[in-house]
Design a protein around this motif. Structure first.
Motif, PDB file in Angstrom:
ATOM      1  N   ARG A  34       0.843  -1.206   0.000  1.00  0.00           N
ATOM      2  CA  ARG A  34       0.000   0.000   0.000  1.00  0.00           C
ATOM      3  C   ARG A  34       0.872   1.247   0.000  1.00  0.00           C
ATOM      4  O   ARG A  34       0.624   2.196  -0.736  1.00  0.00           O
ATOM      5  CB  ARG A  34      -0.921  -0.001   1.213  1.00  0.00           C
ATOM      6  CG  ARG A  34      -1.767   1.253   1.288  1.00  0.00           C
ATOM      7  CD  ARG A  34      -2.545   1.348   2.594  1.00  0.00           C
ATOM      8  NE  ARG A  34      -3.275   2.580   2.627  1.00  0.00           N
ATOM      9  CZ  ARG A  34      -4.580   2.673   2.521  1.00  0.00           C
ATOM     10  NH1 ARG A  34      -5.314   1.593   2.381  1.00  0.00           N
ATOM     11  NH2 ARG A  34      -5.171   3.838   2.554  1.00  0.00           N
ATOM     12  N   TYR A  35       1.894   1.261   0.814  1.00  0.00           N
ATOM     13  CA  TYR A  35       2.794   2.410   0.884  1.00  0.00           C
ATOM     14  C   TYR A  35       3.491   2.632  -0.458  1.00  0.00           C
ATOM     15  O   TYR A  35       3.536   3.753  -0.962  1.00  0.00           O
ATOM     16  CB  TYR A  35       3.820   2.203   2.000  1.00  0.00           C
ATOM     17  CG  TYR A  35       4.854   3.289   2.057  1.00  0.00           C
ATOM     18  CD1 TYR A  35       4.546   4.539   2.590  1.00  0.00           C
ATOM     19  CD2 TYR A  35       6.133   3.090   1.559  1.00  0.00           C
ATOM     20  CE1 TYR A  35       5.486   5.556   2.630  1.00  0.00           C
ATOM     21  CE2 TYR A  35       7.074   4.096   1.595  1.00  0.00           C
ATOM     22  CZ  TYR A  35       6.750   5.321   2.132  1.00  0.00           C
ATOM     23  OH  TYR A  35       7.683   6.326   2.159  1.00  0.00           O
ATOM     24  N   SER A  38       0.987   3.965  -3.096  1.00  0.00           N
ATOM     25  CA  SER A  38       0.588   5.352  -2.839  1.00  0.00           C
ATOM     26  C   SER A  38       1.742   6.317  -3.117  1.00  0.00           C
ATOM     27  O   SER A  38       1.526   7.413  -3.644  1.00  0.00           O
ATOM     28  CB  SER A  38       0.053   5.524  -1.417  1.00  0.00           C
ATOM     29  OG  SER A  38       1.050   5.257  -0.462  1.00  0.00           O
ATOM     30  N   PRO A  51      -7.588  11.480  -5.561  1.00  0.00           N
ATOM     31  CA  PRO A  51      -6.931  10.457  -4.720  1.00  0.00           C
ATOM     32  C   PRO A  51      -6.845   9.097  -5.427  1.00  0.00           C
ATOM     33  O   PRO A  51      -7.398   8.087  -4.962  1.00  0.00           O
ATOM     34  CB  PRO A  51      -7.793  10.416  -3.465  1.00  0.00           C
ATOM     35  CG  PRO A  51      -9.134  10.890  -3.888  1.00  0.00           C
ATOM     36  CD  PRO A  51      -8.884  11.889  -4.997  1.00  0.00           C
ATOM     37  N   GLY A  53      -4.363   7.069  -5.759  1.00  0.00           N
ATOM     38  CA  GLY A  53      -3.673   6.022  -5.001  1.00  0.00           C
ATOM     39  C   GLY A  53      -4.645   5.243  -4.138  1.00  0.00           C
ATOM     40  O   GLY A  53      -4.670   4.003  -4.166  1.00  0.00           O
ATOM     41  N   THR A  54      -5.461   5.947  -3.385  1.00  0.00           N
ATOM     42  CA  THR A  54      -6.453   5.300  -2.527  1.00  0.00           C
ATOM     43  C   THR A  54      -7.465   4.533  -3.376  1.00  0.00           C
ATOM     44  O   THR A  54      -7.836   3.402  -3.050  1.00  0.00           O
ATOM     45  CB  THR A  54      -7.169   6.349  -1.653  1.00  0.00           C
ATOM     46  OG1 THR A  54      -6.197   7.022  -0.861  1.00  0.00           O
ATOM     47  CG2 THR A  54      -8.211   5.704  -0.756  1.00  0.00           C
ATOM     48  N   ILE A  57      -5.847   1.349  -4.725  1.00  0.00           N
ATOM     49  CA  ILE A  57      -5.647   0.407  -3.627  1.00  0.00           C
ATOM     50  C   ILE A  57      -6.974  -0.225  -3.203  1.00  0.00           C
ATOM     51  O   ILE A  57      -7.067  -1.442  -3.029  1.00  0.00           O
ATOM     52  CB  ILE A  57      -4.937   1.098  -2.439  1.00  0.00           C
ATOM     53  CG1 ILE A  57      -3.474   1.366  -2.821  1.00  0.00           C
ATOM     54  CG2 ILE A  57      -5.041   0.275  -1.174  1.00  0.00           C
ATOM     55  CD1 ILE A  57      -2.784   2.369  -1.941  1.00  0.00           C
ATOM     56  N   ASN A  58      -8.017   0.593  -3.063  1.00  0.00           N
ATOM     57  CA  ASN A  58      -9.311   0.056  -2.641  1.00  0.00           C
ATOM     58  C   ASN A  58      -9.895  -0.917  -3.663  1.00  0.00           C
ATOM     59  O   ASN A  58     -10.395  -1.977  -3.303  1.00  0.00           O
ATOM     60  CB  ASN A  58     -10.298   1.186  -2.369  1.00  0.00           C
ATOM     61  CG  ASN A  58     -10.008   1.909  -1.085  1.00  0.00           C
ATOM     62  OD1 ASN A  58      -9.303   1.404  -0.218  1.00  0.00           O
ATOM     63  ND2 ASN A  58     -10.524   3.108  -0.945  1.00  0.00           N
ATOM     64  N   TYR A  95      -3.466  -4.004   3.515  1.00  0.00           N
ATOM     65  CA  TYR A  95      -3.512  -3.268   2.244  1.00  0.00           C
ATOM     66  C   TYR A  95      -4.685  -2.294   2.229  1.00  0.00           C
ATOM     67  O   TYR A  95      -4.535  -1.127   1.901  1.00  0.00           O
ATOM     68  CB  TYR A  95      -3.621  -4.291   1.111  1.00  0.00           C
ATOM     69  CG  TYR A  95      -3.498  -3.736  -0.274  1.00  0.00           C
ATOM     70  CD1 TYR A  95      -2.336  -3.114  -0.700  1.00  0.00           C
ATOM     71  CD2 TYR A  95      -4.535  -3.873  -1.194  1.00  0.00           C
ATOM     72  CE1 TYR A  95      -2.218  -2.621  -1.988  1.00  0.00           C
ATOM     73  CE2 TYR A  95      -4.422  -3.395  -2.476  1.00  0.00           C
ATOM     74  CZ  TYR A  95      -3.267  -2.769  -2.876  1.00  0.00           C
ATOM     75  OH  TYR A  95      -3.155  -2.289  -4.154  1.00  0.00           O
ATOM     76  N   THR A  96      -5.874  -2.782   2.589  1.00  0.00           N
ATOM     77  CA  THR A  96      -7.057  -1.930   2.640  1.00  0.00           C
ATOM     78  C   THR A  96      -8.185  -2.655   3.352  1.00  0.00           C
ATOM     79  O   THR A  96      -8.473  -3.794   3.036  1.00  0.00           O
ATOM     80  CB  THR A  96      -7.549  -1.524   1.236  1.00  0.00           C
ATOM     81  OG1 THR A  96      -8.787  -0.833   1.370  1.00  0.00           O
ATOM     82  CG2 THR A  96      -7.741  -2.706   0.327  1.00  0.00           C
ATOM     83  N   PHE A  98     -11.139  -1.484   3.095  1.00  0.00           N
ATOM     84  CA  PHE A  98     -12.244  -1.234   2.175  1.00  0.00           C
ATOM     85  C   PHE A  98     -12.666  -2.529   1.491  1.00  0.00           C
ATOM     86  O   PHE A  98     -13.848  -2.746   1.228  1.00  0.00           O
ATOM     87  CB  PHE A  98     -11.822  -0.187   1.140  1.00  0.00           C
ATOM     88  CG  PHE A  98     -12.897   0.199   0.173  1.00  0.00           C
ATOM     89  CD1 PHE A  98     -13.880   1.104   0.539  1.00  0.00           C
ATOM     90  CD2 PHE A  98     -12.917  -0.326  -1.103  1.00  0.00           C
ATOM     91  CE1 PHE A  98     -14.874   1.472  -0.355  1.00  0.00           C
ATOM     92  CE2 PHE A  98     -13.905   0.033  -2.010  1.00  0.00           C
ATOM     93  CZ  PHE A  98     -14.886   0.936  -1.633  1.00  0.00           C
TER      94      PHE A  98
END
Length: 146
Positions: A34-35, A38, A51, A53-54, A57-58, A95-96, A98
């Protein structure tokens, strides 16, 4: 010396099969990925206008969790259930989270309960937004505005 090595090896074997180790390893891998993602997205101009990146990832975390849930929970034998701890709970949790929300919503849809699925989506988004706002205001009340 051989006996001590044998005991150490047996202990390491038990440790490697411990559920918490599966969670820790999966969570660490998910957190690091995730890091990296992002950071990579944020290093591009297009990644700073929304956003992304988010978002990436989601969505990708939801995909991985859906795939893992079907494969591990539905298709593999029960003795492989700990793989779900590694991938579903550990990796996707780091990771998420979500993805967990999305899978739970999908489970309601699979059961034919669209009203509960929609309540989960609308309620989670609205309540989550209110939670962020309240947390922000509380922090400002304690530490002062910017």
């Amino acid at each position: 010396m051989g006996e001590q090595f044998g005991r150490l090896r047996a202990w390491l074997g038990r440790l490697a099969r411990h559920k918490m180790v599966w969670l820790i390893v999966g969570g660490a891998a998910g957190t690091v990925l995730r890091y990296w993602i992002s950071q990579w997205v944020g290093s591009h101009a297009w990644g700073r206008v929304f956003p992304w990146g988010t978002f990436i990832i989601n969505v990708s975390g939801s995909f991985v969790l859906g795939f893992a849930a079907l494969l591990i929970r539905e298709r593999l034998r029960p003795e492989h259930g700990d793989l779900y701890l590694l991938i579903g709970t550990g990796f996707c949790g780091g990771y998420t989270t979500f993805s967990t929300f999305e899978l739970e919503t999908w489970n309601w849809v699979q059961k034919g309960s669209w009203p509960l699925a929609l309540v989960n989506v609308a309620g989670s988004v609205a309540a989550g937004f209110v939670g962020v706002a309240l947390g922000w205001k509380l922090a400002e009340g304690i530490f002062g505005p910017r």
